[in-house]
Design a protein around this motif. Structure first.
Motif, PDB file in Angstrom:
ATOM      1  N   ASP A  86       0.823  -1.209   0.000  1.00 40.82           N
ATOM      2  CA  ASP A  86       0.000   0.000   0.000  1.00 40.82           C
ATOM      3  C   ASP A  86       0.860   1.263   0.000  1.00 40.82           C
ATOM      4  OD1 ASP A  86      -2.341  -1.403  -0.053  1.00 40.82           O
ATOM      5  OD2 ASP A  86      -2.700  -1.301   2.105  1.00 40.82           O
ATOM      6  N   TYR A 135       0.404   3.899  -3.156  1.00 41.96           N
ATOM      7  CA  TYR A 135      -0.093   5.265  -3.006  1.00 41.96           C
ATOM      8  C   TYR A 135       1.024   6.295  -3.177  1.00 41.96           C
ATOM      9  CZ  TYR A 135      -4.528   3.322  -1.475  1.00 41.96           C
ATOM     10  OH  TYR A 135      -5.724   2.647  -1.441  1.00 41.96           O
ATOM     11  N   ALA A 175       2.638  11.032   0.882  1.00 37.31           N
ATOM     12  CA  ALA A 175       1.720   9.895   0.822  1.00 37.31           C
ATOM     13  C   ALA A 175       2.217   8.759   1.701  1.00 37.31           C
ATOM     14  CB  ALA A 175       1.570   9.421  -0.621  1.00 37.31           C
TER      15      ALA A 175
END
Length: 277
Positions: A54, A58, A106
């Motif tokens: 993840d 992202y 992010a």
């Protein structure tokens, strides 16, 4: 004159109306290789092997968008007159510093959600980032872009470069500095240094050393390039940002050692957010 055999076509192949460019293939390869390198480091400190999925997903999206936004901002007079070009990323125009900023923000956000220490994750991915950057510069080579100023063929031959590099540095009737190669080699050396030093540095310091190493190389290479984003007629944006990153990184290393005395990277397991280490 370039031979047809040695001159590289930026387009790898066509899928109907879609042209797949070497640039995209090489960038994807760099990200993938970097992921596998970081995945091994994640397992070594006791985190699940899928921890980074993840974060990288992202960070890559945010980094790509911010890299484009960053470029557009510093070329705004052109894009203000040609707004339709803003979304045409295939025409070129992304900036690595913008990508680093977007990816970092992010990554920190995802780390907070997953209760991970962002600097520990930064230490894990820093060697992978600089390795991916070193590989990605070959995408610029395939596009015949991001080169330096004019040089002679003899100059390139004295560097003992392979002939295919020399021939593809012949652009529009002129040979140019292979700045892509200078930065790529600098990045690969940085990868080796970071991997070698990480076990001896404290939490967060591998990431900061990455910023310092990359910024030193980028400062000097940027001075050779002909396509720099300019802050003024004489000041290059990337060089200013590089100096700022070096200073911030040095200050944070010293401050954290005095304030927190962070744990050595190799002597700690997974750290939660937040952790003053």
């Amino acid at each position: 004159m370039n031979s047809m055999f040695n001159y590289i076509n930026p387009v790898a192949f066509d899928l109907g109306p879609l042209s797949v460019r070497w640039y995209g293939i090489i960038i994807a390869l760099g990200i993938l290789l970097g992921y596998f390198v970081a995945q091994r480091a994640v397992v070594n400190i006791g985190l699940d092997k899928d921890t980074l999925v993840d974060i990288i997903f992202y960070s890559a999206i945010a980094g790509f968008l911010c890299a484009r936004i960053y470029f557009v901002i510093f070329q705004w007079p052109y894009y203000a007159d040609h707004p339709g070009e803003i979304i045409k990323i295939w025409h070129g125009g992304i900036a690595i510093h913008g990508g680093l900023i977007g990816g970092f923000l992010a990554g920190v956000f995802v780390c907070k959600i997953k209760n991970l220490h962002p600097l520990q994750i930064g230490d894990i991915v820093a060697p992978s980032i600089i390795l991916a950057q070193g590989i990605g510069r070959w995408g610029n080579f395939m596009n015949h872009e991001a080169h330096g100023g004019p040089v002679s063929k003899a100059f390139l031959e004295h560097l003992h470069l392979p002939n295919f590099i020399i021939e593809n540095m012949y652009i529009n009737g002129q040979y140019y500095h292979p700045t892509f190669l200078y930065e790529s080699l600098w990045d690969v050396i940085g990868f080796i240094i970071l991997i070698s030093l990480r076990q001896h540095l404290r939490i967060g310091e591998t990431f900061f050393v990455y910023l310092i190493w990359y910024s030193i190389g980028r400062f000097f290479v940027e001075g050779l390039r002909t396509d720099s984003l300019m802050l003024t007629s004489n000041i290059r944006v990337a060089q200013v940002v590089s100096i700022i990153l070096i200073l911030i990184s040095l200050i944070l290393i010293i401050y954290r050692r005095i304030k927190y005395q962070p744990t050595v990277y190799s002597k700690t397991g997974p750290l939660p957010w937040p952790a003053n280490k």
